[in-house]
Design an enzyme around this catalytic site. Sequence first.
Site: not given
Ligand code: AP5
Ligand code: MG
Length: 209
Positions: A13, A88, A122, A155, A166
């Site tokens: 994402k 989410r 990552r 992270r 997660r």
């Molecule tokens: P990356 O682009 O970093 O993936 P992502 O989908 O952004 O993953 P996140 O871990 O950030 O998602 P998340 O939803 O768990 O975390 P968030 O920060 O939103 O890609 C991942 C890896 O793969 C990277 O190394 C990248 O280089 C690689 N990659 C990407 N595309 C690729 C491809 N096509 N091929 C190969 N490699 C690839 O949330 C964190 C925490 O915050 C949550 O757990 C929760 O506690 C809280 N939170 C956030 N939003 C909310 C909400 N709305 N409600 C409640 N809690 C929330």
């Molecule tokens: Mg992310």
Amino acid sequence: MKLILLGAPGAGKGTQATRLADQYHIPHISTGDIFRANLKEETPLGLKAKEYMDQGLLVPDELTVDLVMDRLAKPDCANGYILDGFPRTLVQAAALDAKVDIDAAINVEVPDEKIVKRMAGRRVCPKCGEPYHTEYKVPAKEGVCDRCGSLLIIRKDDEAETVLKRLAVYHDQTAPLIDHYQAAGKLITVDGTQSVEAVTDAITTALKA
Ligand code: AP5
Ligand code: MG
Ligand code: ZN
């Protein structure tokens, strides 16, 4: 253009959101990045969010919804935005539906087995949030963000055990949003196992259609 990026943790994402934000000249709004920035500044919100994030759990809806609504009211959101990681839960989706009519919800699909491998490699920029990977997205200078020059970090919630938690939370609380946006006629599903560039192309092609 008002877009939502749906997908499991590590589906890509954040990676796609920066590319789409550059392409469409709209802000990238990541709730995860906002919580992490608050944590870095040790704000009350950041410290509260940390209790949940470190365990791989969702931050409660009441803390998340107001935060996003305030952000969407800022002038830079007038021409649209990309929401990465929000909504989410069905409660968050209902709150958003009540305020805005989004153009599309993009579901980046990646099977769980691939997610675990991706997360292990990552690295992220603590300043601008840009994700990197030791194998799939290597920065030009090792350990340094291409966009802002900060030193990359791992992270805290990317430990294997937390990633599995997660993923379970995603399947339980977030995956139901796929049906929600399908029913609304807004869902675009793309194969997130392709290269980063191919995923972006699939999204932009679907948005043109
Ligand atoms: P990356 O682009 O970093 O993936 P992502 O989908 O952004 O993953 P996140 O871990 O950030 O998602 P998340 O939803 O768990 O975390 P968030 O920060 O939103 O890609 C991942 C890896 O793969 C990277 O190394 C990248 O280089 C690689 N990659 C990407 N595309 C690729 C491809 N096509 N091929 C190969 N490699 C690839 O949330 C964190 C925490 O915050 C949550 O757990 C929760 O506690 C809280 N939170 C956030 N939003 C909310 C909400 N709305 N409600 C409640 N809690 C929330
Ligand atoms: Mg992310
Ligand atoms: Zn950076």
